[in-house]
Design a protein around this motif. Structure first.
Motif, mmCIF file in Angstrom:
data_model
loop_
_atom_site.group_PDB
_atom_site.id
_atom_site.type_symbol
_atom_site.label_atom_id
_atom_site.label_comp_id
_atom_site.label_asym_id
_atom_site.label_seq_id
_atom_site.Cartn_x
_atom_site.Cartn_y
_atom_site.Cartn_z
ATOM 1 N N GLU A 1 23.873 53.899 -123.936
ATOM 2 C CA GLU A 1 22.980 55.017 -124.223
ATOM 3 C C GLU A 1 21.862 55.095 -123.190
ATOM 4 N N HIS A 2 21.340 53.962 -122.793
ATOM 5 C CA HIS A 2 20.264 53.948 -121.803
ATOM 6 C C HIS A 2 20.770 54.407 -120.441
ATOM 7 N N ILE A 3 21.996 54.050 -120.094
ATOM 8 C CA ILE A 3 22.572 54.509 -118.833
ATOM 9 C C ILE A 3 22.686 56.026 -118.831
ATOM 10 N N CYS A 4 23.177 56.588 -119.933
ATOM 11 C CA CYS A 4 23.382 58.034 -120.002
ATOM 12 C C CYS A 4 22.066 58.798 -119.963
ATOM 13 N N TRP A 5 21.076 58.322 -120.716
ATOM 14 C CA TRP A 5 19.791 59.001 -120.712
ATOM 15 C C TRP A 5 19.082 58.857 -119.367
ATOM 16 N N PHE A 6 19.263 57.722 -118.723
ATOM 17 C CA PHE A 6 18.652 57.518 -117.408
ATOM 18 C C PHE A 6 19.296 58.435 -116.377
#
Length: 794
Positions: free
Chosen positions: A580-585
């Motif tokens: 999720e953090h990869i996608c939002w970043f």
């Protein structure tokens, strides 16, 4: 049976008869020596009337309570997961206590009371262990909390936190004053005060655990909720101290001196723990003696706060704040104690506390019709007013801060959640006789209902599947600048990704903007952390999580400084939330391509698997499902450039069959043409049946591959067309050119559902690579060429 045990049984029976005869007139009692263990499950049958059931013995009784509680809460937890209902774990623990409550047990189950509800003259060991576990849990939550979040809280979070604490507090005071004037109160002023304080606050740890369980800790409203909760914690602590200090001058002075002594002690503990960190070599484990000292200090802090201040677990939490979070010290505390404590001992606190509730009181009021005007009505109506006041305050504050409408509603619901801290607080108030059993029971029921309905409401309102829909589809086609997000999971990924970036051909016509994200698993921290190494320079002598990553990519940027922009970041987040953090970043940085490393690592010669990281594979598959842009998975088996010469060519083969993923791979190949040392071959595979029919599908294939803009004097791209009848022919063609290239470029869905891959899908091992990508990356493929599998945003 031995003479000693016969004597003990006789004393126990006589003691029991004495209690029955004395009744309430008994002032003092001496319990005979109690044996810890029984002689076995069949002692009662073997001894006849002289024996007692094995569950009457202290140790078997404790073991039964721990085992039954563990099995029960795990049953609820697994059941909710199977049903797709995101209920927090502590709520499952409370549900166990609700279902095992004495009010819901048949009268025939008298043995149940003897096990779970001990007599007053017997020590309640399970309850003591539960309290011990709750204190340890709050100490560990303090260890994972970064107190610096208070300093970093933005105006938006501060405003939401202050208003959502102060306004409900004063509304509660106003409602109480109105009720007091009407003289219709059945609850005391002290009970109203406990309810107002409990409902007005929103502990950071409870908010963080809820967001983590719901997997929304990375969202904007999740970040604001945590920052606001931290502000509320500071405000609630200050208001609690002032409220108790205002009782009398002597009380205020005593608490002031006690706080001063404790904070001096806290400073000394902090300095000692920093000394431990400095004297622990990087990569080494902290000595166990320091961990045991930390636990001892936590329980001493609990006792100190209970004796001189208020609410002992808060003392353990504050001491935990003095422990440096993250590695090497904070992470060891979490790894060593958190899972065991939360899985085995903490359920005792949640379940046994709920078993103390008098459910029969509420049932009688409902049955007699007093629910709409009795004690229950007075308590629940007051709770409803305070909840609505808190929700509306948070909602309006979020709207004023220009948050989206749905996010504002979710934020209001989150800030009203109740969990372990509130349950422990009302339990403490009940034990000190500040609230009655009826009020304690009603508050416990409210906390249980709140912790059940809050995650359901958030799950209903927050649609994870549509969170990126409003941002539109991102593609590499017709983009002059190549904006990428490179993910580094381990040191082995650095060389492979730099090799790939060299092939991306940074040039005047096709510059490269690259964000490098070093991914580290979050252990010993409560909140995910992003570190920008352009903005946050490491202190001299300090620890840097990403020194090798920074130096390697900075060197690459210096070589290609004219047309390359590199920004390095470090992300510390939990393994479950990393995708999720990869996608939002990637969304935040406007990336068009996310580059991931394959979960398998090969030996130095390109053959033989040396590691198989299933956690990384799970991460890759989740990113493929949720990414807001195109995704590439690099299977790195050998250097793409010959080590002897930096000018040696890199031979790239694009396997093209048709489809969105192949078109995206073709767009990436077009970017690579800017590098004169990269030669590209487009290998187009056309099914014979389609070619013979002269279908639009085969014609569109040729049109797609010819859409690559031709440049004068450009001989860097070669086109090869092959006719195939099935997957066997495809495999044969790819094997024949295996040694001709250093890297293969292929779309993930390339050839799926066509004759090109017919029969190959049955042998596919890794579905994230697609049929053709899996074939080329398999151990049976003759060459050691690397493979880059591209998927366009779904």
């Amino acid at each position: 049976m031995g003479a000693q045990e016969e004597t003990w049984h006789k004393e126990l029976l006589e003691d029991s008869m004495k209690r029955e005869n004395m009744g309430t007139n008994m002032i003092c009692d001496v319990t005979p020596h109690i044996l810890l263990n029984s002689r076995g499950a069949w002692e009662k049958l073997a001894s006849g009337s002289g024996g007692i059931p094995f569950w009457e013995y202290p140790l078997p009784k404790l073991e039964i309570i721990i085992l039954s509680t563990f099995i029960s809460w795990r049953f609820f937890d697994i059941l909710f997961k199977k049903l797709g209902v995101p209920i927090p774990r502590f709520t499952s623990m409370m549900l166990v206590g609700a279902f095992l409550s004495e009010s819901f047990q048949p009268k025939q189950m008298s043995w149940f009371r003897h096990i779970f509800i001990p007599d007053d003259y017997m020590p309640n060991v399970a309850d003591t262990i539960g309290t011990f576990a709750f204190t340890l849990n709050w100490f560990l939550r303090g260890v994972t909390t970064n107190v610096g979040m208070v300093k970093k809280s933005k105006t938006k979070s501060t405003a939401i936190g202050v208003t959502s604490m102060i306004i409900p507090w004063y509304i509660g005071k106003i409602v109480y004053s109105c009720r007091e004037k009407s003289r219709i109160l059945s609850m005391t002023r002290l009970e109203y005060s406990v309810i107002i304080f409990t409902t007005s606050m929103a502990p950071f740890t409870c908010i963080n655990m809820l967001l983590t369980d719901l997997k929304v800790v990375h969202t904007e409203f999740g970040q604001i909720a945590q920052s606001s909760a931290m502000v509320i914690d500071v405000l609630a602590f200050s208001m609690g101290i002032l409220a108790r200090a205002s009782y009398s001058y002597g009380t205020g002075m005593r608490m002031g001196v006690a706080l001063m002594i404790f904070f001096i002690f806290l400073y000394l503990v902090r300095q000692a723990m920093l000394w431990v960190v400095r004297h622990t070599p990087e990569g080494s484990h902290v000595k166990s003696i320091y961990l045991y000292i930390g636990l001892l200090l936590a329980y001493l802090s609990h006792l100190y706060w209970t004796r001189f201040l208020f609410f002992g677990p808060l003392g353990a939490f504050v001491l935990g704040l003095a422990i440096p979070d993250g590695p090497p010290l904070g992470s060891v505390f979490i790894k060593r104690f958190d899972s065991f404590n939360e899985g085995i001992f903490l359920p005792l606190f949640g379940s046994l506390t709920m078993m103390k509730l008098d459910w029969s009181f509420l049932i009688k009021e409902i049955g007699s019709g007093k629910f709409l005007h009795g004690h229950s009505y007075e308590c629940f109506s007051f709770l409803l007013v305070l909840y609505l006041a808190k929700f509306v305050t948070c909602f309006l504050s979020a709207i004023a801060a220009r948050m989206p409408l749905r996010d504002s509603v979710i934020l209001g619901i989150i800030m009203g959640t109740k969990s372990s801290f509130e349950l422990a607080y009302v339990l403490k108030a009940f034990e000190k006789e500040k609230i009655s059993l009826e009020t304690f029971s009603l508050m416990g029921i409210y906390i249980l209902a709140n912790s059940l309905l809050t995650p359901l409401a958030i799950h209903f309102l927050y649609d994870r599947a549509k969170r990126f829909a409003c941002y539109g589809r991102r593609s590499l086609k017709h983009k002059s600048e190549l904006q990428m997000l490179v993910c580094i999971n381990k040191p082995d990924n650095i060389t492979s990704m730099i090799n790939l970036l060299r092939a991306m051909a940074p040039s005047k016509d096709s510059p490269v903007s690259c964000c490098v994200l070093h991914l580290l698993e979050l252990v010993g921290k409560a909140t995910p952390t992003f570190i920008s190494h352009q903005l946050q320079k490491p202190k001299p002598g300090g620890r840097s999580y990403s020194e090798n990553v920074i130096s390697s990519f900075q060197l690459f940027q210096e070589i290609n400084r004219d047309y390359t922009s590199i920004h390095v970041f470090t992300s510390l987040t939990s393994a479950k939330e990393m995708h999720e953090h990869i996608c939002w970043f990637a969304l935040d940085k406007s990336s068009y391509l996310i580059l991931l490393s394959f979960h398998r690592t090969w030996g130095a010669n390109g053959y033989g698997v040396t590691s198989d990281d299933q956690t990384l594979r799970h991460l890759n598959r989740n990113v493929l499902k949720r990414a807001p842009c195109s995704v590439g998975i690099l299977v790195y088996r050998k250097p793409m450039w010959q080590p002897k010469s930096i000018e040696s060519p890199c031979r790239v083969c694009l396997v093209y069959v048709g489809g969105d993923d192949d078109k995206e791979a073709l767009a990436l190949a077009d970017h690579m043409r800017g590098n004169k040392n990269v030669s590209i071959t487009v290998l187009t595979l056309i099914p014979i049946s389609k070619a013979e029919e002269g279908s639009e599908w085969s014609q569109s294939q040729m049109v797609d591959t010819c859409q690559v803009e031709e440049k004068p004097g450009d001989n860097s791209i070669t086109y090869i067309v092959r006719m195939v009848e099935d997957g066997n022919k495809t495999s044969e063609i790819l094997h024949s050119v295996a040694y001709d290239y250093d890297m293969f470029l292929v779309g993930r869905s390339s050839g799926s559902g066509t004759a090109v891959t017919k029969g190959l899908g049955d042998w596919m091992e890794f579905e994230e690579l697609g049929v053709i990508g899996d074939l080329i990356a398999s151990e049976d493929f003759p060459s050691r060429a690397s493979v880059l599998v591209i998927q366009q945003e779904e």
